[in-house]
Scaffold this motif. Structure first.
Motif, PDB file in Angstrom:
ATOM      1  N   LEU A   1      35.790  35.628  43.572  1.00  0.00           N
ATOM      2  CA  LEU A   1      35.653  34.292  44.150  1.00  0.00           C
ATOM      3  C   LEU A   1      35.004  33.293  43.197  1.00  0.00           C
ATOM      4  O   LEU A   1      35.399  32.136  43.139  1.00  0.00           O
ATOM      5  CB  LEU A   1      34.832  34.374  45.442  1.00  0.00           C
ATOM      6  N   THR A   2      33.985  33.735  42.469  1.00  0.00           N
ATOM      7  CA  THR A   2      33.230  32.821  41.605  1.00  0.00           C
ATOM      8  C   THR A   2      33.891  32.640  40.245  1.00  0.00           C
ATOM      9  O   THR A   2      33.965  31.521  39.725  1.00  0.00           O
ATOM     10  CB  THR A   2      31.790  33.333  41.424  1.00  0.00           C
ATOM     11  N   PHE A   3      34.365  33.744  39.668  1.00  0.00           N
ATOM     12  CA  PHE A   3      34.919  33.673  38.314  1.00  0.00           C
ATOM     13  C   PHE A   3      36.441  33.771  38.286  1.00  0.00           C
ATOM     14  O   PHE A   3      37.046  33.691  37.223  1.00  0.00           O
ATOM     15  CB  PHE A   3      34.304  34.782  37.454  1.00  0.00           C
ATOM     16  N   HIS A   4      37.046  33.992  39.463  1.00  0.00           N
ATOM     17  CA  HIS A   4      38.510  33.986  39.602  1.00  0.00           C
ATOM     18  C   HIS A   4      39.190  34.974  38.646  1.00  0.00           C
ATOM     19  O   HIS A   4      40.213  34.660  38.034  1.00  0.00           O
ATOM     20  CB  HIS A   4      39.063  32.576  39.377  1.00  0.00           C
ATOM     21  N   VAL A   5      38.613  36.156  38.513  1.00  0.00           N
ATOM     22  CA  VAL A   5      39.186  37.165  37.624  1.00  0.00           C
ATOM     23  C   VAL A   5      40.301  37.905  38.358  1.00  0.00           C
ATOM     24  O   VAL A   5      40.333  37.940  39.596  1.00  0.00           O
ATOM     25  CB  VAL A   5      38.112  38.161  37.154  1.00  0.00           C
ATOM     26  N   PRO A   6      41.250  38.510  37.631  1.00  0.00           N
ATOM     27  CA  PRO A   6      42.290  39.312  38.279  1.00  0.00           C
ATOM     28  C   PRO A   6      41.694  40.543  38.966  1.00  0.00           C
ATOM     29  O   PRO A   6      40.543  40.919  38.717  1.00  0.00           O
ATOM     30  CB  PRO A   6      43.204  39.714  37.110  1.00  0.00           C
ATOM     31  N   PHE A   7      42.510  41.185  39.797  1.00  0.00           N
ATOM     32  CA  PHE A   7      42.026  42.304  40.603  1.00  0.00           C
ATOM     33  C   PHE A   7      41.430  43.410  39.743  1.00  0.00           C
ATOM     34  O   PHE A   7      40.329  43.893  40.017  1.00  0.00           O
ATOM     35  CB  PHE A   7      43.169  42.864  41.458  1.00  0.00           C
ATOM     36  N   PHE A   8      42.135  43.839  38.724  1.00  0.00           N
ATOM     37  CA  PHE A   8      41.678  44.982  37.939  1.00  0.00           C
ATOM     38  C   PHE A   8      40.439  44.652  37.112  1.00  0.00           C
ATOM     39  O   PHE A   8      39.605  45.530  36.859  1.00  0.00           O
ATOM     40  CB  PHE A   8      42.802  45.504  37.041  1.00  0.00           C
ATOM     41  N   VAL A   9      40.294  43.407  36.717  1.00  0.00           N
ATOM     42  CA  VAL A   9      39.056  43.008  36.036  1.00  0.00           C
ATOM     43  C   VAL A   9      37.891  43.045  37.020  1.00  0.00           C
ATOM     44  O   VAL A   9      36.795  43.511  36.696  1.00  0.00           O
ATOM     45  CB  VAL A   9      39.204  41.608  35.418  1.00  0.00           C
ATOM     46  N   GLY A  10      38.126  42.565  38.243  1.00  0.00           N
ATOM     47  CA  GLY A  10      37.095  42.649  39.275  1.00  0.00           C
ATOM     48  C   GLY A  10      36.722  44.083  39.584  1.00  0.00           C
ATOM     49  O   GLY A  10      35.543  44.407  39.797  1.00  0.00           O
ATOM     50  N   LEU A  11      37.724  44.966  39.598  1.00  0.00           N
ATOM     51  CA  LEU A  11      37.462  46.391  39.807  1.00  0.00           C
ATOM     52  C   LEU A  11      36.585  46.945  38.700  1.00  0.00           C
ATOM     53  O   LEU A  11      35.616  47.678  38.964  1.00  0.00           O
ATOM     54  CB  LEU A  11      38.788  47.144  39.868  1.00  0.00           C
ATOM     55  N   LEU A  12      36.892  46.602  37.463  1.00  0.00           N
ATOM     56  CA  LEU A  12      36.093  47.068  36.332  1.00  0.00           C
ATOM     57  C   LEU A  12      34.671  46.540  36.404  1.00  0.00           C
ATOM     58  O   LEU A  12      33.708  47.273  36.139  1.00  0.00           O
ATOM     59  CB  LEU A  12      36.761  46.632  35.028  1.00  0.00           C
ATOM     60  N   ILE A  13      34.525  45.264  36.786  1.00  0.00           N
ATOM     61  CA  ILE A  13      33.186  44.677  36.914  1.00  0.00           C
ATOM     62  C   ILE A  13      32.381  45.411  37.976  1.00  0.00           C
ATOM     63  O   ILE A  13      31.190  45.697  37.798  1.00  0.00           O
ATOM     64  CB  ILE A  13      33.295  43.175  37.242  1.00  0.00           C
ATOM     65  N   ALA A  14      33.016  45.743  39.101  1.00  0.00           N
ATOM     66  CA  ALA A  14      32.321  46.468  40.166  1.00  0.00           C
ATOM     67  C   ALA A  14      31.846  47.832  39.676  1.00  0.00           C
ATOM     68  O   ALA A  14      30.722  48.259  39.970  1.00  0.00           O
ATOM     69  CB  ALA A  14      33.249  46.630  41.371  1.00  0.00           C
ATOM     70  N   VAL A  15      32.698  48.534  38.921  1.00  0.00           N
ATOM     71  CA  VAL A  15      32.329  49.848  38.396  1.00  0.00           C
ATOM     72  C   VAL A  15      31.179  49.731  37.400  1.00  0.00           C
ATOM     73  O   VAL A  15      30.223  50.517  37.435  1.00  0.00           O
ATOM     74  CB  VAL A  15      33.557  50.523  37.740  1.00  0.00           C
ATOM     75  N   VAL A  16      31.259  48.728  36.503  1.00  0.00           N
ATOM     76  CA  VAL A  16      30.193  48.531  35.515  1.00  0.00           C
ATOM     77  C   VAL A  16      28.875  48.169  36.207  1.00  0.00           C
ATOM     78  O   VAL A  16      27.803  48.670  35.832  1.00  0.00           O
ATOM     79  CB  VAL A  16      30.595  47.435  34.516  1.00  0.00           C
ATOM     80  N   CYS A  17      28.947  47.331  37.236  1.00  0.00           N
ATOM     81  CA  CYS A  17      27.734  46.959  37.983  1.00  0.00           C
ATOM     82  C   CYS A  17      27.090  48.179  38.627  1.00  0.00           C
ATOM     83  O   CYS A  17      25.860  48.315  38.629  1.00  0.00           O
ATOM     84  CB  CYS A  17      28.071  45.918  39.044  1.00  0.00           C
ATOM     85  N   SER A  18      27.909  49.075  39.176  1.00  0.00           N
ATOM     86  CA  SER A  18      27.357  50.278  39.803  1.00  0.00           C
ATOM     87  C   SER A  18      26.724  51.187  38.761  1.00  0.00           C
ATOM     88  O   SER A  18      25.686  51.817  39.019  1.00  0.00           O
ATOM     89  CB  SER A  18      28.447  51.020  40.573  1.00  0.00           C
ATOM     90  N   ALA A  19      27.336  51.277  37.572  1.00  0.00           N
ATOM     91  CA  ALA A  19      26.758  52.097  36.510  1.00  0.00           C
ATOM     92  C   ALA A  19      25.419  51.517  36.050  1.00  0.00           C
ATOM     93  O   ALA A  19      24.453  52.261  35.821  1.00  0.00           O
ATOM     94  CB  ALA A  19      27.738  52.193  35.338  1.00  0.00           C
ATOM     95  N   ILE A  20      25.353  50.187  35.905  1.00  0.00           N
ATOM     96  CA  ILE A  20      24.091  49.545  35.515  1.00  0.00           C
ATOM     97  C   ILE A  20      23.027  49.759  36.583  1.00  0.00           C
ATOM     98  O   ILE A  20      21.852  50.035  36.276  1.00  0.00           O
ATOM     99  CB  ILE A  20      24.325  48.036  35.266  1.00  0.00           C
ATOM    100  N   PHE A  21      23.432  49.634  37.854  1.00  0.00           N
ATOM    101  CA  PHE A  21      22.487  49.870  38.952  1.00  0.00           C
ATOM    102  C   PHE A  21      21.959  51.307  38.908  1.00  0.00           C
ATOM    103  O   PHE A  21      20.767  51.553  39.134  1.00  0.00           O
ATOM    104  CB  PHE A  21      23.182  49.593  40.282  1.00  0.00           C
ATOM    105  N   ALA A  22      22.847  52.270  38.605  1.00  0.00           N
ATOM    106  CA  ALA A  22      22.425  53.671  38.503  1.00  0.00           C
ATOM    107  C   ALA A  22      21.426  53.851  37.361  1.00  0.00           C
ATOM    108  O   ALA A  22      20.430  54.581  37.505  1.00  0.00           O
ATOM    109  CB  ALA A  22      23.641  54.570  38.303  1.00  0.00           C
TER     110      ALA A  22
END
Length: 322
Positions: free
Chosen positions: A59-80
């Motif tokens: 919504l904020t950065f208007h990235v494609p679906f798979f980029v958003g998926l990658l960002i979500a995975v990276v965010c979870s790894a950083i949170f871990a």
């Protein structure tokens, strides 16, 4: 009372997107607790990080679906990593306290009024699933009694569950997985063999957290909205229920446990609502019935722990560390 409708509704929960999301998140807990012995009570936090990471990036950065998926995975790894670096040397009970607090911190951060423009505060975020459904290969029509959108999310959700189950099964049969099981049983013995126990725990925390992030996305895509109220502490407890129902140190256990959990919830709700509507039960209203079904599931879980503590697919050897 229409028992046919009640049974069909319960059967529909077997392969619902929500059940798939719970199966994925419980599989992540199996990596954490079932295989590694990490008592993580913050899996709801990983789901929230995955869901919000995808929604905000879309919504904020208007990235494609798979980029958003990658960002979500990276965010979870950083949170871990942020969660694991200071906590993985703690004892199991202290780790449980820290992880449950971390999950609540995530939930309170996204509800902060100062971040309303980004996270939507208590109202959450919506309308970020467009790119996902744009990839739907199924034309409009009926598929097993579902429209093409509902059928597509089920195919994707359960496809992700199958792929993740295969990957976890392969990991746990590898030398890496055998070290992880050794840490669960006696980490001092593994440490005496020259293995870096802290590193293995961190890897397990990241992998289970990524599974939780994927579960958060599968959980929120059918709704087209992400709301902080859905990621409370009770969500992690429900996931542990699914894990215990199926079996701790197993791959299929969390999946079957999630199916049983949602079928039982649907059955108890359908029966209670039917009794209320027929007038057979006058001392309950629908709100109280919704709360009572969780009590009944809790009683069923207690009985399971008494008569089959290893779960459906587990064995008693897997309980030795608990």
């Amino acid at each position: 009372m229409d028992f046919g409708f009640i049974l069909s509704s319960a059967a529909g929960e077997l392969f619902s997107p929500t059940t798939a999301a719970y199966a994925l998140a419980a599989l992540g807990l199996a990596v954490h607790f079932g295989y590694s012995g990490l008592l993580n009570f913050g899996q709801a936090g990983f789901m929230a990080v995955g869901a919000y990471g995808f929604a905000i990036s879309t919504l904020t950065f208007h990235v494609p679906f798979f980029v958003g998926l990658l960002i979500a995975v990276v965010c979870s790894a950083i949170f871990a990593l942020l969660l694991g670096i200071p906590t993985l040397r703690l004892r199991a009970d202290y780790l449980a306290i820290v992880t449950i607090a971390a999950a609540e911190i995530v939930r309170y951060i996204v509800t902060t009024n100062q971040l309303t423009s980004v996270t939507g505060s208590a109202n959450g975020l919506a309308a970020f699933e467009g790119d996902f459904y744009a990839m739907n290969p199924f034309p409009e029509g009926s598929y097993l009694g579902m429209n093409n959108r509902d059928f597509f999310i089920r195919v994707v959700g359960w496809g992700v569950v199958i792929v993740c189950c295969v990957l976890v099964w392969l990991l746990m049969r590898s030398p890496w997985g055998r070290v992880l099981k050794g840490i669960r049983e006696d980490e001092n013995a593994v440490r005496s063999l020259g293995k870096n126990v802290y590193s293995y725990k961190m890897q397990a925390l990241v992998i289970g957290g990524v599974l939780g992030a994927l579960a958060g996305m599968v959980f929120t895509l059918p709704r087209g909205a992400v709301q902080p109220a859905n990621y409370g502490t009770e969500l992690t407890f429900f996931l542990y229920t699914c894990l215990l129902l199926g079996g701790l140190g197993t791959v299929l256990g969390p999946v079957v446990g999630a199916m049983i959990f949602w079928v039982v919830l649907s059955l108890t709700q359908g029966v209670l609502y039917g009794l209320i509507e027929s007038g057979a039960v006058t001392w309950l209203n629908t709100v109280q019935a919704g709360q009572l079904r969780y009590i009944l599931v809790g009683v069923a879980l207690m009985l399971l722990m008494v008569f089959r503590p290893q779960g459906v697919f587990g064995n008693k050897k897997e309980l030795a560390f608990a």
